[in-house]
Design an enzyme around this catalytic site. Structure first.
Site, short mmCIF file in Angstrom:
data_model
loop_
_atom_site.label_atom_id
_atom_site.label_comp_id
_atom_site.label_asym_id
_atom_site.label_seq_id
_atom_site.Cartn_x
_atom_site.Cartn_y
_atom_site.Cartn_z
N ASP A 37 -33.60 79.15 46.98
CA ASP A 37 -32.67 80.27 46.86
C ASP A 37 -31.35 79.99 47.59
OD1 ASP A 37 -31.79 82.75 46.11
OD2 ASP A 37 -33.05 83.88 47.50
N HIS A 54 -25.68 75.45 41.64
CA HIS A 54 -26.91 75.00 40.97
C HIS A 54 -26.94 73.47 40.87
CE1 HIS A 54 -28.08 79.06 40.28
NE2 HIS A 54 -27.18 79.32 39.36
N LEU A 148 -47.45 61.97 44.00
CA LEU A 148 -47.07 63.38 44.16
C LEU A 148 -47.14 64.13 42.83
CD1 LEU A 148 -45.59 65.62 45.98
CD2 LEU A 148 -43.48 64.78 44.91
#
Ligand code: FPP
Length: 267
Positions: A37, A54, A148
């Protein structure tokens, strides 16, 4: 970069040193979920358009994936686009879709090379066919990797996921494939998008907001939350290390008296 590498090295499970100068005693979460955020505020503070926030958020995401892999974290879930994000202006939605496409097209080979496996959660119905194709490709082309696991929550909403799971189970009951009384927590978890993925141990949210925002409500029933003041585009190894150190200080009780869902000592 040098500082980042130094801090990253300090995140390895055995080093015992943290970039934030706080040892986390080797207790590393297996699964970290992140609410990324603050991109808009990061841009606004610099007089830049939101899309720039972004874009820098994607760079922070690349850093987070690299650090998580190097630290030995097994699962990293990122909240890339929520079911509620459709209420944003059309232009911003188009920017976010464009960034996702570029992220997959540009980074998929690198992720695959680094043994990362991609899983996507969220509702694919209603997404454009090119996005669905890219999400499918990201999953299938990395399915054989065992490093991962990067779980991308895209068009994801926790309540919507629970409703979809309930509906799927109800359909199986209606077809006579499943007895209603056979539905337990494990059956239900197996009907969620996250089937096969262990629950998050740690949820990190940046930007100072202290909310859960419909992110993995079933799966995070016992997660530890760390809310950070930093904005997502600033997220780096040092901030990640501080969150891990905070996690390591927490005593997880799972409603019992010690670690493990039934005080078993399990992580
Ligand atoms: C919140 O910032 C972030 C999002 C809505 C999406 C997260 C997206 C990225 C990190 C970049 C895109 C990455 C992919 C893979 C699609 P905000 O816009 O709510 O920030 P604000 O609260 O400061 O306005």
């Amino acid at each position: 970069m040098a500082a980042e590498l130094g801090a990253t090295a300090a995140l390895t499970p055995h080093s015992g040193r943290g970039a934030a100068s706080q040892p986390h005693q080797g207790r590393l979460p297996r699964h970290v979920a992140v609410i990324m955020d603050g991109n808009g505020r990061w841009a606004a503070r610099r007089g830049l358009p939101r899309v720039e926030g972004h874009r820098r958020g994607v760079e922070a995401l690349r850093r987070a994936v690299r650090i998580a892999g190097e630290a030995g974290i097994s699962y990293l879930t990122i909240y890339a686009f929520s079911a509620e994000n459709w209420s944003r202006p059309q232009g911003e939605i188009a920017d976010l879709m464009g960034l996702l496409k570029r992220f997959i097209r540009k980074d998929l080979a690198e992720l695959a090379k680094n043994n990362v496996r991609v899983r996507v959660i969220g509702d694919r119905a209603g997404l454009s066919p090119d996005i669905v194709g890219l999400l499918d490709e990201a999953e299938t082309s990395t399915a054989g990797n065992d490093g991962l696991v990067l779980v991308v929550a895209f068009n994801y909403g926790g309540r919507q996921e629970i409703v979809r799971a309930a509906r799927a189970l109800a359909e199986r009951v209606a077809r006579g494939e499943l007895a209603a009384e056979a539905i337990d927590e494990a059956t239900f978890a197996g009907a969620l998008d996250t089937r096969g993925i262990p629950d998050p141990d740690l949820v990190i949210r940046t930007s100072g907001e202290v909310r859960v925002s419909n992110f993995l409500p079933w799966q995070c029933a016992y997660a530890e939350y760390v809310f950070l003041q930093e904005l997502w585009p600033d997220f780096d190894a040092e901030i990640f290390a501080a969150a891990l150190a905070e996690y390591a200080r927490r005593e997880r009780r799972f409603g019992g008296l010690g670690e493990g869902p039934s005080g078993s000592g399990a992580p």
